[in-house]
Design an enzyme around this catalytic site. Structure first.
Site, PDB file in Angstrom:
ATOM      1  N   CYS A 152       0.829  -0.951   0.090  1.00  0.00           N
ATOM      2  CA  CYS A 152      -0.118   0.009   0.122  1.00  0.00           C
ATOM      3  C   CYS A 152       0.820   1.064   0.074  1.00  0.00           C
ATOM      4  O   CYS A 152       0.417   2.341  -0.287  1.00  0.00           O
ATOM      5  CB  CYS A 152      -0.970  -0.012   1.087  1.00  0.00           C
ATOM      6  SG  CYS A 152      -2.354  -0.958   1.220  1.00  0.00           S
TER       7      CYS A 152
ATOM      8  N   ASP B 110     -16.878   4.710  -0.482  1.00  0.00           N
ATOM      9  CA  ASP B 110     -16.867   3.986   0.860  1.00  0.00           C
ATOM     10  C   ASP B 110     -15.715   2.974   0.521  1.00  0.00           C
ATOM     11  O   ASP B 110     -15.084   2.944  -0.669  1.00  0.00           O
ATOM     12  CB  ASP B 110     -18.163   3.271   0.919  1.00  0.00           C
ATOM     13  CG  ASP B 110     -18.526   3.032   2.415  1.00  0.00           C
ATOM     14  OD1 ASP B 110     -17.472   2.507   3.225  1.00  0.00           O
ATOM     15  OD2 ASP B 110     -19.392   3.472   2.876  1.00  0.00           O
TER      16      ASP B 110
ATOM     17  N   ASP C 266      -9.724  -6.043 -17.865  1.00  0.00           N
ATOM     18  CA  ASP C 266      -8.820  -5.886 -18.669  1.00  0.00           C
ATOM     19  C   ASP C 266      -7.872  -4.629 -18.113  1.00  0.00           C
ATOM     20  O   ASP C 266      -8.164  -3.715 -17.456  1.00  0.00           O
ATOM     21  CB  ASP C 266      -9.267  -5.440 -19.882  1.00  0.00           C
ATOM     22  CG  ASP C 266      -9.352  -6.504 -21.035  1.00  0.00           C
ATOM     23  OD1 ASP C 266      -8.610  -7.095 -21.354  1.00  0.00           O
ATOM     24  OD2 ASP C 266     -10.712  -6.436 -21.492  1.00  0.00           O
TER      25      ASP C 266
ATOM     26  N   HIS D 191      -8.268   2.051  -7.872  1.00  0.00           N
ATOM     27  CA  HIS D 191      -6.915   2.075  -7.329  1.00  0.00           C
ATOM     28  C   HIS D 191      -5.804   2.648  -7.912  1.00  0.00           C
ATOM     29  O   HIS D 191      -5.791   2.122  -9.203  1.00  0.00           O
ATOM     30  CB  HIS D 191      -6.677   0.612  -6.757  1.00  0.00           C
ATOM     31  CG  HIS D 191      -5.147   0.623  -6.263  1.00  0.00           C
ATOM     32  ND1 HIS D 191      -5.281   0.677  -4.853  1.00  0.00           N
ATOM     33  CD2 HIS D 191      -4.081   0.436  -6.556  1.00  0.00           C
ATOM     34  CE1 HIS D 191      -3.915   0.350  -4.449  1.00  0.00           C
ATOM     35  NE2 HIS D 191      -3.042   0.246  -5.432  1.00  0.00           N
TER      36      HIS D 191
ATOM     37  N   ASP E   4     -15.353  -9.761 -29.197  1.00  0.00           N
ATOM     38  CA  ASP E   4     -14.564  -8.802 -29.657  1.00  0.00           C
ATOM     39  C   ASP E   4     -12.890  -9.307 -29.748  1.00  0.00           C
ATOM     40  O   ASP E   4     -12.516 -10.134 -29.296  1.00  0.00           O
ATOM     41  CB  ASP E   4     -14.303  -7.568 -28.623  1.00  0.00           C
ATOM     42  CG  ASP E   4     -13.744  -8.123 -27.025  1.00  0.00           C
ATOM     43  OD1 ASP E   4     -13.880  -9.264 -26.920  1.00  0.00           O
ATOM     44  OD2 ASP E   4     -13.347  -7.090 -26.672  1.00  0.00           O
TER      45      ASP E   4
END
Length: 758
Positions: free
Chosen positions: A420, A452, A470, A544, A631
């Site tokens: 982190c 949240d 992806d 993130h 695709d």
């Protein structure tokens, strides 16, 4: 894209791809400054060299002979290339305002955007005349005029307003080319009439009498009528009216008169002259802003006024590069004084040229050959680019201008935390994302509007959830465009299933650096991504962002679908037609781009395709009853087709000649330039029946080419296929094609399910 080992400390933004800026890019490429990043903003990928434009019009040069590929040059220089148009400058925030993308921040700014003829000074000129600049607009009209000559019968009259060197040179070049075209088509060249207008009493007024005499003789011998000393007062549709009351009916009017800068400059607060040209000091800095430079036609060197000529822009390139370098390193810029006399080589269209310098003049075919040698040598410097060695030097903080910046730069690459601790700081992230406006949906209970620990979504009754993810590294140096492509690519799987996109969660890696630079990269990238998500009706609900060596972005996407209307890979049925909605070739093209072996317009076409959503195409395929769709992405066309044949229990046949291919892809594949994923995809060749017969076909390597944000591969009942293709093309998928058909499975089993044919 290149990933610099140095953290970015200073941003130099170049607006415009003029002669000076191409010189700056080349000099920085050969001698980069650690911690200094260049960004080029230009509307056009290919910038013309003005000295060769008349030769191009006359037919002596091809388009590529006279254009510098800015995309390749920027890649060579390690610069970011933003294909967009500057429309303003916010000097307080130090940002360039762009027409189609977020503003671009700068520490140092240079403007080299040329000028445009002042068509608004004459009534009707803006509506009925073709300005020679910007040259891109003129080139389109010139090509249109050439095609008109092919079908035109009877007299054709062309008027050129402006009898300076540029106007006279262009008139003679056009006449030479058009008369040649008429002769080749068995038509009478004497039915072509040229008229040259100017308010001045003489042609080429800035050149000596001997030069003027040569051009007066040439114009007379070639039957070009001059109208001097009587300015054009008004234009209407096909009619030129002068102050003297003379009128001329003309099929085409070209405007090569006095130029000016764009009107948006007047709102920047930069000191301008009466013609909206930027007033610059001897250092090439603007008169009232040390952080902004201006060069080329757009600049007015207040202490050394000179004629608007390409030679001065070329000569300004080295001192501009040196002063930008010095300023980035915290040093004072040096003055530059242009020469008082300069050599002008002016052609007459028929491989004959006149040399003019001060009171000196000489002319002839040898002069044209000399000019041709000089011009080709100049272009070679920017189009024949050497391979550059990778630089793995340690962090250099020379460009840091405060101790705090130097500390940030060192910590940006040294002793970086993992876990982190590698996340981008919350302040940086909140600032970067604060201006974004993701759409809100009623079925998003908790998302970015009420952050949240996780998003909470509602699934409507009767719907099932589609979920996909992806993630990939940036392949281009423009974070905004990369963000658009990454979001489009991630949505592709949802659309291919026939689902509606509901929400997306982003995962991004951003190169480490000082906070202001990281913030801008995140903002640019996520601006592009959010635009695409919003257009798809997909809410960004969280994400993130962490630090890493390379820029990367991905999305986990949720979709909603009617369980009874799923388009799956296993829905192929024998007798169906196979439809592909986009051309292939992105893998080989971007491999070539990294090697400086792709033309900029090829990359433009590829990016346009990659930023085109599959949403509308998927809806159309559903209307035509498609039950099998995917695709086309990393496994390439063949890999994805095999993925469809196996669960469907069928074979398939591909028509190689029918497969749509991006411009340049066949050329780069033929040169052996292939994606790094290509070898893994080629292992699937064992699925092709008699594959050894096809290995030398020019399309063969492309069926293995991995795609980014590729099109949809789907099956439609044969009797519906043509109508489906027509509708897809009308909906904005112009390259859609029937590329094959679904066959019953060979009784021996699915060992070689794919057949190829021409």
């Amino acid at each position: 894209m290149r990933t610099p080992d140095q953290p970015v400390l200073r941003d130099i933004v170049l607006v415009g791809g003029g002669h000076s800026h191409v010189g700056v890019l080349k000099r920085f490429a050969m001698n980069p400054v650690p911690g200094v990043r260049l960004t080029l903003i230009c509307r056009d990928t290919h910038t013309p060299y003005s000295g060769m434009l008349p030769g191009y019009v006359a037919g002596h040069y091809s388009y590529d002979d006279v254009h510098i590929d800015l995309s390749r040059l920027a890649e060579f220089a390690g610069a970011r290339f933003y294909r967009d148009e500057a429309i303003g400058i916010d000097r307080d925030q130090q940002q360039v305002l762009c027409r189609s993308r977020p503003s671009v921040p700068y520490d140092l700014l240079s403007i080299n955007i040329g000028s445009s003829p002042r068509v608004h000074d004459v009534e009707g000129a803006a509506d009925y005349a073709v300005p020679v600049k910007p040259i891109t607009g003129f080139n389109n009209r010139w090509l249109s005029l050439l095609s008109r000559v092919e079908s035109h019968d009877g007299p054709l009259t062309v008027a050129v307003v402006g009898a300076g060197a540029g106007g006279a040179e262009l008139t003679l070049a056009m006449q030479f080319r058009l008369q040649k075209e008429l002769r080749q088509r068995g038509k009478d060249p004497d039915e072509l009439h040229f008229h040259l207008f100017d308010a001045s009493d003489e042609i080429l007024p800035t050149h000596n009498p001997k030069v003027r005499a040569v051009f007066e003789r040439k114009l007379s011998e070639r039957g070009i009528k001059t109208h001097l000393g009587s300015p054009v007062q008004r234009l209407s549709d096909g009619i030129v009216i002068t102050d003297a009351g003379d009128t001329l009916q003309a099929d085409e009017v070209l405007w090569v008169t006095r130029a000016s800068g764009p009107e948006w400059l007047d709102k920047t607060g930069i000191n301008l002259d009466d013609g909206l040209f930027i007033r610059v000091r001897d250092t090439l800095q603007t008169e009232n802003d040390d952080n902004i430079f201006a060069v080329g036609d757009i600049a007015n060197a207040i202490n050394h006024p000179r004629e608007k000529a390409g030679v001065f822009a070329v000569r300004q390139g080295p001192p501009l590069a040196d002063n930008l370098r010095r300023m980035a390193l915290g040093k004072s810029p040096k003055p530059f004084k242009p020469q008082k006399k300069w050599l002008a080589l002016i052609s007459t269209g028929d491989k004959f040229a006149v040399a003019s310098r001060g009171e000196t003049e000489f002319h002839g075919r040898l002069v044209w050959r000399w000019k041709d040698w000089i011009d080709r040598r100049f272009m070679k410097k920017f189009n024949d680019l050497p391979k550059m060695k990778e630089d793995a030097s340690l962090p250099d903080t020379s460009a840091a201008q405060t101790p705090e910046e130097a500390t940030q730069a060192i910590s940006a690459v040294a002793m970086r935390c993992g876990g982190c601790g590698a996340k981008v700081g919350s302040t940086v992230l909140s600032q970067a994302l604060g201006e974004l406006r993701p759409i809100e949906r009623e079925d998003i209970i908790i998302g970015l509007h009420a952050p949240d620990d996780a998003a909470v979504l509602r699934v409507p009754p009767g719907k099932a959830v589609v979920h996909t993810v992806d993630f990939f590294r940036a392949f281009i140096d423009d974070p905004y465009v990369f963000g658009r492509v990454a979001a489009n690519h991630s949505l592709g799987d949802v659309f291919a299933m026939g689902a509606e996109a509901q929400s997306a969660t982003a995962v991004a890696t951003v190169p480490y650096g000082i906070e202001s630079k990281v913030r801008d990269v995140v903002f640019q990238m996520m601006s592009g991504a959010v635009e695409v998500l919003n257009e798809a009706g997909c809410a960004l609900v969280g994400g993130h962002t962490g630090e890493g060596k390379e820029l990367a972005l991905g999305f986990a996407v949720n979709g909603l679908i009617d369980p009874d209307k799923v388009m799956s890979k296993g829905g192929l049925q024998a007798g169906d037609a196979l439809i592909l909605t986009k051309p292939i070739g992105t893998g080989t093209l971007f491999a070539a781009h990294m090697r400086l072996a792709a033309r900029g317009r090829w990359i433009d076409s590829a990016l346009t395709s990659m930023m085109h959503s599959n949403k509308v195409a998927a809806e159309c395929l559903q209307r035509y009853g498609s039950r099998a769709c995917t695709d086309v992405t990393g496994f390439g066309l063949l890999g994805h087709l095999i993925e469809m044949t196996r669960p469907s229990g069928v074979d398939a046949e591909l028509d190689l000649s029918s497969i749509p291919v991006l411009p340049g892809a066949e050329e780069t594949a033929a040169a052996g330039i292939l994606s790094s994923l290509q070898p893994a995809n080629i292992r699937l060749r064992r699925g092709i029946r008699d594959q050894e017969k096809w290995v030398n076909h020019p399309r063969y390597p492309l069926v293995f080419d991995p795609q980014t944000a590729g099109g949809l591969l789907a099956s439609v009942a044969a009797d519906q296929a043509e109508a489906c293709v027509r509708e897809l093309r009308s909906l904005g998928y112009p390259h859609t094609a029937i590329i094959g058909r679904v066959l019953p499975q060979d009784p021996e089993g699915p060992i070689e399910p794919i057949r190829l044919r021409e």
